[in-house]
Enzyme design. Sequence first.
Site, PDB file in Angstrom:
ATOM      1  N   ARG B  25       0.811  -1.230   0.000  1.00  0.00           N
ATOM      2  CA  ARG B  25       0.000   0.000   0.000  1.00  0.00           C
ATOM      3  C   ARG B  25       0.845   1.281   0.000  1.00  0.00           C
ATOM      4  O   ARG B  25       0.421   2.315   0.531  1.00  0.00           O
ATOM      5  CB  ARG B  25      -0.972   0.046   1.187  1.00  0.00           C
ATOM      6  N   ARG B  29      -3.521   5.614   0.889  1.00  0.00           N
ATOM      7  CA  ARG B  29      -4.148   6.716   1.616  1.00  0.00           C
ATOM      8  C   ARG B  29      -3.227   7.522   2.524  1.00  0.00           C
ATOM      9  O   ARG B  29      -3.580   8.622   2.931  1.00  0.00           O
ATOM     10  CB  ARG B  29      -5.317   6.183   2.454  1.00  0.00           C
ATOM     11  N   ARG B  38      -8.261  11.122  -4.622  1.00  0.00           N
ATOM     12  CA  ARG B  38      -9.484  10.421  -4.225  1.00  0.00           C
ATOM     13  C   ARG B  38     -10.654  11.370  -3.979  1.00  0.00           C
ATOM     14  O   ARG B  38     -11.810  10.962  -4.036  1.00  0.00           O
ATOM     15  CB  ARG B  38      -9.234   9.551  -2.977  1.00  0.00           C
ATOM     16  N   ASP B  74      -6.790  -3.372  -7.379  1.00  0.00           N
ATOM     17  CA  ASP B  74      -7.376  -4.002  -6.194  1.00  0.00           C
ATOM     18  C   ASP B  74      -7.452  -5.508  -6.415  1.00  0.00           C
ATOM     19  O   ASP B  74      -7.719  -5.955  -7.533  1.00  0.00           O
ATOM     20  CB  ASP B  74      -8.777  -3.447  -5.912  1.00  0.00           C
ATOM     21  N   TYR B 151     -13.509 -13.363   0.271  1.00  0.00           N
ATOM     22  CA  TYR B 151     -14.253 -12.120   0.016  1.00  0.00           C
ATOM     23  C   TYR B 151     -15.566 -12.418  -0.703  1.00  0.00           C
ATOM     24  O   TYR B 151     -16.613 -11.852  -0.404  1.00  0.00           O
ATOM     25  CB  TYR B 151     -13.425 -11.151  -0.829  1.00  0.00           C
TER      26      TYR B 151
END
Lengths: 344, 344
Positions: B25, B29, B38, B74, B151
Amino acid sequence: MNDTPIFLRACKREPTEYTPVWLMRQAGRFLKEYRSLRRQHSFLTLCKTPELATQVTLLPIEKLNVDAAIIFADILLPLEPMGIDLEFTKGEGPVIHNPPRSRAEVGKLKTIEAEEDLAFVMEAITLVYRQLTGRIPLIGFSGAPFTLASYLLEGGSTKDFIKTKSLMYEDPSCWHLLMEKLSEAIISYLNAQVRAGAEALQVFDSWAGTLSPKDYEEFVLPHSQRVFRALPTKIPAIHFATGTSGILDLMHEAGGDILGIDWRIDLGKAWQRLGYNIGIQGNLDPTALLGPPERIESKVEEILHSAEGRPGHIFNLGHGVLPQTPEENVITMVEAVHRLSRDR
Amino acid sequence: MNDTPIFLRACKREPTEYTPVWLMRQAGRFLKEYRSLRRQHSFLTLCKTPELATQVTLLPIEKLNVDAAIIFADILLPLEPMGIDLEFTKGEGPVIHNPPRSRAEVGKLKTIEAEEDLAFVMEAITLVYRQLTGRIPLIGFSGAPFTLASYLLEGGSTKDFIKTKSLMYEDPSCWHLLMEKLSEAIISYLNAQVRAGAEALQVFDSWAGTLSPKDYEEFVLPHSQRVFRALPTKIPAIHFATGTSGILDLMHEAGGDILGIDWRIDLGKAWQRLGYNIGIQGNLDPTALLGPPERIESKVEEILHSAEGRPGHIFNLGHGVLPQTPEENVITMVEAVHRLSRDR
């Protein structure tokens, strides 16, 4: 004929006719009688009313045919007399309204006298002990210092333990002060439970496996060690946590006569790595109890096979029973542990 | 003078002047430029617009001085062309609106042609590859079959993996069918990424550590093994998961040239247990990056010390960078890895 209950003999690593078994959260939401009691009383009312806590503790005993009872209580109860405002909210679990946010606030946490401050737990223990009349032993318990500190600092449940670890890294001396205060409370609490009638103890360090070995060694081990050293030597102590494959040796060093492990490691391998001068408790995945009976039985057999019939194995799940578990599956499991371990 | 980038040499367990480092990552963020992008675009728009995905991928490269780039995408993207309705909701993360609930629904999952069905990822890879001009290599990636299945079945994030494990236990043949379909999609996806320009691959089996060794062996290993065997042999493959101290040997058996581990085990011990015929990636606790710089540096040193300067160590976190991580702490970490490993 040996009159000592089989669970206590296994705790001492003496040979037993079969492998004793109990379940974490065996007196909990998967039982319909428990859910019915919870419709009438709040969770904290059940904990704080000795007659109700006694009733809940005894619910699973006959029904499941387990080899030990564990007193119905919550690991966070000792925080209240320390000055913490604790609430159990619906769905969200425990919420702490005044987590300490400074060294001054940590300093203000009160010393407890468990006998008085948590008298309702001691009364429940004495009541249960009398009703069990020696058939099976009663386990008392507490959270370990780290696990209590993490709930306290996070203000509830957490995934990343950010506030907990941040305090460790940023202000180690404040961290150690908090851990000392919690350790003192835990020592008082567990010793009082033994005086009230607890015949074995489990220390839940449920989330210790979230730490790196170095962090566990620096920030947790000395405090857990202090707790274990302050317990009566005649009472077997179980040291439980999840996700601990990487810190088994350090948990052993911290203390306990039996190490409780989860399903993320082969039980036999873990025991071998620990050496055999300690007992082992575990380690069925609680989700296995949602599967079909044949699968439950084959998983029980795998674990018994892995334990090789060595004295000192106590069968349990690797964590608490899930609330959605069918009761008959738990009965299947207990019966399979008894039968298959006798047959070995 | 060796022109092969240091990251790729470490992947082959060749000696390097210093230990290469990147972060899971790293294009995420915690970067202010990312948060600003974003505000203008949804997460899926960033993933699906090659120019934007390229821009995001390159954001951390100069700023952090890392030794590899990883394509911005992703792990759930390959599910869409299989017929899955995927949404990223604010705060809650991924939500799957039509998780397969029967063998018939699993049977209906479509075969994908990644080159066409995920053309936007391939375009982004080619664009990034051109812009990097060989300075550092580009890593492509995919979720592993188990992590995608979890998931898919849970419909989003989960703690207990109840639906996933229940399917394994109750209908193993349906489980294996699902895993085969996912494996085929992953194989197509990863091979297409290599043709587009990816110079190394990481397979994220992030939650594999939630399984018992026996369950991993029966329900996961054969499928992950099939994926690794279907990858181009010249491209290094990193096999990553968290909480895997108890299944290291099985993950090694499943495949990968480098095993990515988390902080819950000492890196040196894990490597020793694996044998040294595999590289190792890791393993700083991401929360350490929220602490003071001295603590970050001492933790970097501990990990380098534990790796003993053996060829084949790639420094990384044990999981993704936390969004609240200060950028300067990541810079401190990368600089410390480079400096302290050179000095050894």
